[in-house]
Design a protein around this motif. Sequence first.
Motif, PDB file in Angstrom:
ATOM      1  N   THR A 151       2.141 -10.967  13.099  1.00 36.78           N
ATOM      2  CA  THR A 151       2.915 -12.107  12.321  1.00 36.78           C
ATOM      3  C   THR A 151       2.061 -12.908  11.329  1.00 36.78           C
ATOM      4  N   LEU A 152       1.084 -13.540  12.053  1.00 41.31           N
ATOM      5  CA  LEU A 152       0.046 -14.296  11.205  1.00 41.31           C
ATOM      6  C   LEU A 152      -0.791 -13.498  10.087  1.00 41.31           C
ATOM      7  N   ALA A 153      -1.142 -12.345  10.538  1.00 40.38           N
ATOM      8  CA  ALA A 153      -1.976 -11.787   9.555  1.00 40.38           C
ATOM      9  C   ALA A 153      -1.190 -11.632   8.202  1.00 40.38           C
ATOM     10  N   LEU A 154       0.168 -11.165   8.685  1.00 36.00           N
ATOM     11  CA  LEU A 154       1.083 -10.639   7.420  1.00 36.00           C
ATOM     12  C   LEU A 154       1.482 -11.824   6.659  1.00 36.00           C
ATOM     13  N   GLU A 155       1.570 -12.967   7.133  1.00 30.42           N
ATOM     14  CA  GLU A 155       1.987 -14.216   6.350  1.00 30.42           C
ATOM     15  C   GLU A 155       0.685 -14.641   5.731  1.00 30.42           C
ATOM     16  N   LEU A 156      -0.444 -14.391   6.262  1.00 29.15           N
ATOM     17  CA  LEU A 156      -1.835 -14.824   5.445  1.00 29.15           C
ATOM     18  C   LEU A 156      -1.791 -13.709   4.079  1.00 29.15           C
ATOM     19  N   GLY A 157      -1.392 -12.384   4.674  1.00 21.76           N
ATOM     20  CA  GLY A 157      -1.574 -11.343   3.620  1.00 21.76           C
ATOM     21  C   GLY A 157      -0.717 -11.780   2.530  1.00 21.76           C
ATOM     22  N   ARG A 158       0.511 -12.170   2.637  1.00 22.98           N
ATOM     23  CA  ARG A 158       1.537 -12.375   1.497  1.00 22.98           C
ATOM     24  C   ARG A 158       1.101 -13.641   0.920  1.00 22.98           C
ATOM     25  N   THR A 159       0.435 -14.470   1.552  1.00 26.29           N
ATOM     26  CA  THR A 159      -0.002 -15.896   1.013  1.00 26.29           C
ATOM     27  C   THR A 159      -1.268 -15.439  -0.102  1.00 26.29           C
ATOM     28  N   VAL A 160      -1.960 -14.572   0.361  1.00 24.36           N
ATOM     29  CA  VAL A 160      -3.066 -14.409  -0.583  1.00 24.36           C
ATOM     30  C   VAL A 160      -2.592 -13.098  -1.669  1.00 24.36           C
ATOM     31  N   GLY A 161      -1.493 -12.790  -1.698  1.00 25.00           N
ATOM     32  CA  GLY A 161      -0.812 -11.669  -2.566  1.00 25.00           C
ATOM     33  C   GLY A 161      -1.150 -10.336  -2.499  1.00 25.00           C
ATOM     34  N   LEU A 162      -1.327  -9.760  -1.272  1.00 24.03           N
ATOM     35  CA  LEU A 162      -1.678  -8.449  -1.151  1.00 24.03           C
ATOM     36  C   LEU A 162      -0.211  -7.585  -1.523  1.00 24.03           C
ATOM     37  N   SER A 163      -0.526  -6.556  -2.163  1.00 23.59           N
ATOM     38  CA  SER A 163       0.484  -5.581  -2.512  1.00 23.59           C
ATOM     39  C   SER A 163       1.175  -5.105  -1.086  1.00 23.59           C
ATOM     40  N   ARG A 164       2.264  -4.518  -1.428  1.00 21.57           N
ATOM     41  CA  ARG A 164       3.297  -4.038  -0.478  1.00 21.57           C
ATOM     42  C   ARG A 164       2.569  -2.821   0.457  1.00 21.57           C
ATOM     43  N   ALA A 165       1.863  -2.094  -0.199  1.00 25.91           N
ATOM     44  CA  ALA A 165       1.039  -1.075   0.514  1.00 25.91           C
ATOM     45  C   ALA A 165      -0.264  -1.814   1.194  1.00 25.91           C
ATOM     46  N   ALA A 166      -0.812  -2.693   0.962  1.00 26.61           N
ATOM     47  CA  ALA A 166      -1.783  -3.357   1.765  1.00 26.61           C
ATOM     48  C   ALA A 166      -1.219  -4.146   2.726  1.00 26.61           C
ATOM     49  N   LEU A 167      -0.115  -4.626   2.630  1.00 27.19           N
ATOM     50  CA  LEU A 167       0.527  -5.369   3.731  1.00 27.19           C
ATOM     51  C   LEU A 167       0.888  -4.257   4.809  1.00 27.19           C
ATOM     52  N   ARG A 168       1.502  -3.362   4.562  1.00 23.69           N
ATOM     53  CA  ARG A 168       1.832  -2.173   5.432  1.00 23.69           C
ATOM     54  C   ARG A 168       0.645  -1.886   6.290  1.00 23.69           C
ATOM     55  N   LEU A 169      -0.483  -1.537   5.500  1.00 19.46           N
ATOM     56  CA  LEU A 169      -1.738  -1.114   6.287  1.00 19.46           C
ATOM     57  C   LEU A 169      -2.414  -2.393   7.104  1.00 19.46           C
ATOM     58  N   LEU A 170      -2.120  -3.494   6.578  1.00 20.08           N
ATOM     59  CA  LEU A 170      -2.608  -4.762   7.514  1.00 20.08           C
ATOM     60  C   LEU A 170      -1.763  -4.951   8.832  1.00 20.08           C
ATOM     61  N   GLY A 171      -0.403  -4.719   8.599  1.00 19.82           N
ATOM     62  CA  GLY A 171       0.326  -4.826   9.829  1.00 19.82           C
ATOM     63  C   GLY A 171      -0.015  -3.993  10.578  1.00 19.82           C
ATOM     64  N   THR A 172      -0.313  -2.532  10.298  1.00 29.67           N
ATOM     65  CA  THR A 172      -0.560  -1.458  11.243  1.00 29.67           C
ATOM     66  C   THR A 172      -1.859  -1.745  11.919  1.00 29.67           C
ATOM     67  N   CYS A 173      -2.838  -2.152  11.101  1.00 39.48           N
ATOM     68  CA  CYS A 173      -4.216  -2.464  11.957  1.00 39.48           C
ATOM     69  C   CYS A 173      -4.116  -3.807  12.674  1.00 39.48           C
ATOM     70  N   ALA A 174      -3.464  -4.647  12.285  1.00 35.58           N
ATOM     71  CA  ALA A 174      -3.098  -5.872  13.210  1.00 35.58           C
ATOM     72  C   ALA A 174      -2.477  -5.501  14.464  1.00 35.58           C
TER      73      ALA A 174
END
Length: 195
Positions: free
Chosen positions: A39-62
């Motif tokens: 939850t926290l990582a995805l919120e930060l990822g959206r805040t810094v403007g990660l793409s949809r694909a990067a957010l999907r990867l970030l969520g899996t890794c987190a």
Amino acid sequence: MQDAEAVPADMLDRITGALDAALRVRDGYTHSHCGRVVTLALELGRTVGLSRAALRLLGTCARFHDIGKIGIPDEILRKPGPLSGAEYERIKSHSRIGASIIGQVDAPDMDECARIILHHHEHFNGNGYPDGLTGDEIPLCSRIIALADTYDALTSRRSYRDSMPAGGALAAMRGEVGLQFDPRFAERFFRMLGA
């Protein structure tokens, strides 16, 4: 990158679901912690403007950043007091164990996910583990997960200490900007949490 046809998407969902279930059964605290880190990582990822694909990867890794803890014995993982040097080294092996587990999944981006998991305890100044990477050598998603992981670990009750209040955790983390944490992401993280 692996062959895009290696594992169909529905099978990948079943594999990651099974890994998630294994983590939940093995250690409920770690499973819950990983969910909060997502939850926290995805919120930060959206805040810094990660793409949809990067957010999907970030969520899996987190979600799986601590899956390697399934390979750590209970007497170390749940020890109520300080760890010995040897026990701490064993705990540190969870990033390599986790990378090895996720690296076995033959699906797109899972090799990158394994690399991100491997390096989520690297420090911006090179004093982290397992490889002593510095600055931008550390995968971007690893740097984001490090912030979310540390904040949740500090604000959660552990077997060896009580939880810290949010303000105390953020103050402690501020002292690590440029040392443990990437300053660019840290400042956005603190603003995101109203600090």
